[in-house]
Design a protein around this motif. Structure first.
Motif, short mmCIF file in Angstrom:
data_model
loop_
_atom_site.label_atom_id
_atom_site.label_comp_id
_atom_site.label_asym_id
_atom_site.label_seq_id
_atom_site.Cartn_x
_atom_site.Cartn_y
_atom_site.Cartn_z
N ARG A 31 1.20 3.78 -0.02
CA ARG A 31 2.49 4.42 0.25
C ARG A 31 3.42 3.38 0.85
O ARG A 31 2.96 2.42 1.48
N PRO A 32 4.72 3.54 0.70
CA PRO A 32 5.63 2.57 1.33
C PRO A 32 5.48 2.64 2.84
O PRO A 32 5.29 3.71 3.41
N LYS A 33 5.55 1.49 3.50
CA LYS A 33 5.35 1.47 4.96
C LYS A 33 6.66 1.74 5.68
O LYS A 33 7.76 1.46 5.17
N TYR A 34 6.53 2.24 6.88
CA TYR A 34 7.71 2.41 7.74
C TYR A 34 7.27 2.20 9.17
O TYR A 34 6.37 2.88 9.66
N PHE A 64 9.69 12.46 10.61
CA PHE A 64 10.51 12.65 9.40
C PHE A 64 10.03 11.73 8.29
O PHE A 64 9.82 12.15 7.14
N LYS A 65 9.85 10.45 8.63
CA LYS A 65 9.45 9.48 7.60
C LYS A 65 8.05 9.80 7.07
O LYS A 65 7.77 9.62 5.89
N ALA A 67 6.76 12.74 6.81
CA ALA A 67 6.92 13.88 5.89
C ALA A 67 7.55 13.45 4.57
O ALA A 67 7.33 14.07 3.53
N ARG A 68 8.32 12.38 4.62
CA ARG A 68 8.95 11.86 3.40
C ARG A 68 8.01 10.96 2.62
O ARG A 68 8.44 10.31 1.67
N GLY A 69 6.76 10.88 3.03
CA GLY A 69 5.77 10.17 2.23
C GLY A 69 5.54 8.73 2.65
O GLY A 69 4.85 7.98 1.95
N PHE A 70 6.09 8.32 3.80
CA PHE A 70 5.89 6.94 4.23
C PHE A 70 4.59 6.80 5.01
O PHE A 70 4.14 7.75 5.66
N ASN A 71 4.01 5.62 4.93
CA ASN A 71 2.90 5.23 5.77
C ASN A 71 3.52 4.71 7.06
O ASN A 71 4.07 3.61 7.08
N VAL A 72 3.47 5.53 8.12
CA VAL A 72 4.26 5.24 9.32
C VAL A 72 3.41 4.57 10.40
O VAL A 72 2.31 5.03 10.70
#
Length: 864
Positions: A31-34, A64-65, A67-72
RNA sequence: GGGGACGUGGCGGAACCGGUAGACGCAGCGGACUUAAAAUCCGUUGGCCGCAAGGCCGUGAGGGUUCGAGUCCCUCCGUCCCCACCA
């Protein structure tokens, strides 16, 4: 209906999140990282609601991130070295390490009660030897590259606490702790060569488009790049000059070489080598220099004082006219650490020089003529002329504009070999030595034979000793009976350790990279750091605009150039949050009173504050930043007991824009607590079985609710993305009202279910515990913390018809209803057919009709 | 001295790119429920005039641009922040 009970619900969900490891960040997920990070706290003792607001903001983004599919990645640590621990040690005889650890334990529990979605497995403190030992390794790398060096320099010395102070620890010329007048002392100290990166740090600001413009500007001004000319004024008289070591003359820096013909003196700083030389030879000069040093402890103090000068009797030759000689003065307003520590004075075009010239009767010779002035009649009186104009009285530059004259002067000086065009920065190298015991020891050994030697990597870490004596001022490491005695890593002979420790800003200059893999053997795990950095969203106080935020940018660059990091900029996005303030209360005798001890009595139109126990009337002061000294600190724990932590989170995010201060009021939290109860009430009997299809498309109430749902999704999403959390909360209030307004009927069940499912997820970043409980009640799968963000459908959010206000000559005179996207022709017809508008237009000539699609109509009347 | 931000009801604030100023919350007022209070719920709340319909004024002040300005431009006033004898 059962009231929502946060005291029961909140701990239960925190335990559930921890047990499920929901907030664990996985390095290398597809998943995209954040990476969300709040500036890590100093473990001062307890959390206050200011902390709560700061971390709640980061938590909104993190949840929020996620839930938006980011790897946080959302970690937490402790900026744990520093003065307060030493002060506690000095005042109460406690061990700074134990004191700090105890505070960390307390604050960790308090932070956990906030329900933050933090990956606690990555926690560390900068006072962990695992951290500062690796910092020592980084320091040695910087030294190998010449980026860490020792030099003798003027520093702020607190004679009471016997330590060097950073500039920011000097307030009005006095030490912030001791209150003693700070002296300027020459000491040999460690410096980091941040000036090597001045240009790069400046250029990098351009790329930081997700930083506040204000912070970028502050850094730009702090770096303070200026273009000018460095030139030498040769001594008059026989070649070789009067001063040993200064045979070439006096080097001067100027940004106004165009005004060289207006020069009437040269002045050097009291710290300039020439001044020091003269002070040693001549008693009068010595007395003057000593006086400057005393009076000029801080630069702020200099400003308040008068300009003082001492005529050395030495003369220098004007570079463009060898017949012209200028006197050399020592002047208290010339700074040694900017430019060359010497200036030429052009009184006509510089206010400081003019003040000085008027005081000591030096010539004032204008050389820039403002447009509209005549050369014969233009005079400078008490105000220097610093504006644009045409050069005159200046030989080869006559007739040129200021900018052209600068270029001409530089070219002439360069051609004559008298100097060079130069770029000068206001930024100075970063002095990192502190005479402190509770900090990261600088890993250096001084050997009588080998000199300054870095501790060899195998001998790292250099540990702080267990027992340190903080009972008297001064550096306890230097006082320690054995600690500093060691052997030279090079020759093996007896040697002594450096006893200074590093400025704590060094600790915070790379911690964000350590979070990528806090267990790594190397200071920074390159692969993990490459995956996680830069920090996508950094959040903290604006007070670090030119300190921490600049140092971290510098260190990141230095580490990148060493191959340890892959990025130059550590923080891609920055948000500077406001503070939480609170009213202050005092007794008649001036003593501060805590909010918890205050009671309010309503009296007529106003209210009166009294002591809750004695009834003594109290003075209500301004709302100020929460501080122990004003006793206006509100602890989140207290709020959690009374209202639940979700209410507190909701309130601190709702009342003001996040970058502005918010005033804590009990009425405010109560409002948030009411919202929580209202939300819960809607979930009391949820349409659990209802499925979302579209069976209710014909029902108006269901249609309206679906519209409200999708509008809320769109609005809350946009508000969170643009850091308008207060607007997001306002939209949530509206959404709850819309759900309440929708009748509970078979036709609306599917729409209600959709709305409640969306509501639980939209409110989750703000009130995560409540959201989980609602989600559970709704019978949804798993946790909200793992649920995807609701999907916004713009088609469902659209109005069936738009109400277009109709203005006549800019005043609202009616409205028409049109389908969304109606063409101009359709709207024109509707407007002209409207009887009310026709009536209003009687007797007027319609000249023009402006139709803005879906927004407004304006009719312009008047004579054709 | 230099740089920057901001000024909207009783209060915190909203208003995206120039398009219905005052969303949402707090406080206030009126009402319902209650023996009563708290809690809760409903209504109302920028100012002025008017019985009403409605009208006029209104985003610190003054001017300008525009069909239209809280929003853009100029001048001024005020508040806050940063830097500050930086040559």
């Amino acid at each position: 209906m059962v009231r929502y009970n946060p005291k029961e619900v909140e701990p239960r969900w925190r335990a559930a999140w921890a047990a499920a490891g929901v907030f664990r960040a996985e390095t290398g997920s597809d998943r995209p990282k954040y990476y969300v990070l709040e500036m890590f706290p100093y473990p001062s003792g307890h959390l206050h609601v200011g902390h709560a607001r700061n971390y709640a903001m980061g938590d909104v983004v993190a949840r929020f991130k996620r839930a938006r599919g980011f790897n946080v990645l959302h970690p937490m640590g402790w900026d744990a070295f520093g003065l307060p621990a030493e002060n506690a040690a000095a005042e109460r005889g406690v061990d700074p390490a134990a004191w700090t650890r105890a505070n960390i334990d307390t604050m960790r529990e308090e932070l956990k009660r906030l329900g933050l979605s933090i990956d606690w497995s990555r926690e560390f403190a900068t006072c962990d030897v695992d951290y500062y030992g690796r910092q020592q390794a980084l320091f040695l790398k910087l030294m190998d590259r010449g980026l860490a060096y020792r030099k003798e320099s003027l520093v702020n010395w607190d004679p009471a606490d016997m330590t060097v102070l950073a500039n920011e620890q000097v307030i009005d010329g006095r030490g912030w702790r001791s209150g003693a007048a700070v002296e300027r002392r020459k000491l040999t100290q460690w410096f980091l060569r941040i000036t090597d990166y001045a240009d790069d740090l400046l250029a990098g600001l351009e790329t930081l488009d997700r930083w506040p413009a204000k912070v970028r500007l502050m850094q730009e001004n702090w770096i303070g790049r200026s273009r000018g000319l460095r030139l030498t004024f040769a001594f008059a008289g026989e070649a070789g000059g009067p001063v040993a070591g200064l045979d070439a003359g006096i080097d001067v820096y100027t940004t106004r070489p165009d005004t060289l013909f207006g020069a009437s003196f040269v002045a050097v700083s009291p710290h300039h080598p020439l001044a020091e030389h003269l002070a040693a030879e001549d008693a009068r000069a010595g007395a003057f220099v000593a006086e400057c040093r005393r009076g000029g402890a801080s630069e702020a103090a200099i400003e308040a004082g008068e300009k003082l000068g001492f005529d050395t009797g030495i003369k220098v030759v004007h570079p463009f006219d060898s017949t012209l000689e200028l006197p050399v003065w020592i002047a208290n307003f010339v700074l040694m650490d900017y430019g060359t520590g010497a200036i030429f004075g052009c009184p006509a075009h510089d206010q400081r020089d003019l003040d000085f010239a008027r005081k000591y009767n030096l010539p004032v010779r204008p050389v820039v003529l403002p447009s509209g002035e005549e050369a014969a009649s233009f005079h400078v009186k008490q105000e220097a002329y610093v504006g644009p104009g045409r050069i005159y009285n200046s030989g080869f530059m006559d007739g040129l504009e200021v900018e052209a004259a600068k270029a001409a002067a530089i070219a002439r000086v360069e051609a004559a070999g008298q100097g060079l065009g130069a770029t000068v920065y206001r930024l100075r190298d970063w002095g990192v030595s502190r005479q402190r015991g509770w900090g990261c020891p600088i890993p250096i050994v001084y050997c009588p034979g080998c000199g300054v030697v870095g501790v060899s990597p195998g001998d790292l870490p250099v540990r702080l000793p267990e027992q340190l004596d903080f009972s008297t001022p001064g550096n306890p490491l230097a006082r320690h009976p054995t600690w500093k005695y060691t052997t030279c890593p090079r020759c093996g002979g007896p040697a002594e350790r450096e006893t200074d420790t590093l400025d704590t800003f060094v600790d915070s200059s790379w911690y964000f990279a350590r979070f990528a893999d806090p267990a790594a053997e190397a200071p920074i795990d390159k692969a993990a750091a490459d995956y996680w950095l830069p920090v996508d969203q950094y959040i903290g106080g604006v007070e670090h605009a030119v300190l921490h935020l600049l140092y971290a940018r510098f260190i990141t660059r230095a580490l990148k150039d060493d191959g340890l990091l892959g990025v130059a900029e550590p923080f891609a996005g920055l948000f500077t949050q406001g503070m939480v303030t609170h009213e202050t209360y005092r007794r008649q005798n001036g003593e501060w009173v805590e909010p918890a001890d205050v009671e309010f009595r309503v009296e007529g139109a106003g209210r009166r504050a009294v002591d809750a126990v004695t009834g003594e009337p109290l003075i209500v002061g301004d709302s100020e930043k929460m501080s122990k000294s004003r006793r206006n600190v509100v602890a989140p724990a207290r709020i959690a007991d009374a209202y639940g932590i979700d209410a507190a989170r909701l309130f601190v995010l709702s009342d003001s824009p996040p970058d502005r201060d918010v005033e804590w009021t009990s009425a405010g939290v109560e409002g948030a607590a009411r919202l929580i109860q209202r939300v819960w009430a809607e979930f009391d009997d949820p349409p659990a079985g209802a499925r979302l299809g579209d069976p209710s498309a014909s029902d108006a109430a269901a249609q309206n609710l679906r519209r409200a749902t999708h509008r809320a999704i769109g609005a809350v999403t946009g508000a969170i993305e643009s850091f308008r959390f207060n607007s997001a909360v306002a939209r949530l209030y509206e959404f709850v009202a819309a759900i309440r307004a929708c009748p509970d009927a078979p036709e609306t069940r599917a729409a209600r279910r959709e709305a409640l499912s969306a509501l639980a997820r939209l409110i989750a970043p703000f009130a995560p515990h409540l959201a989980e409980e609602c989600w559970l009640r709704l019978g949804e799968e798993g946790m909200v913390a793992r649920a995807p963000w609701p999907t916004y459908d713009p088609a469902l959010a659209r109005d069936e018809e738009k109400v277009l206000p109709v203005q006549i000559d800019g005043r609202r005179r009616g409205e028409v209803r049109a389908p969304p996207g109606a063409s101009e022709a359709e709207v024109r017809r509707l407007v002209l057919d409207d009887p009310e508008i026709s009536r209003r237009l009687e007797g007027l000539t319609l000249r023009k009709m402006i139709v803005v699609q879906d927004r407004i109509v304006n009719l312009v009347t008047g004579q054709p």
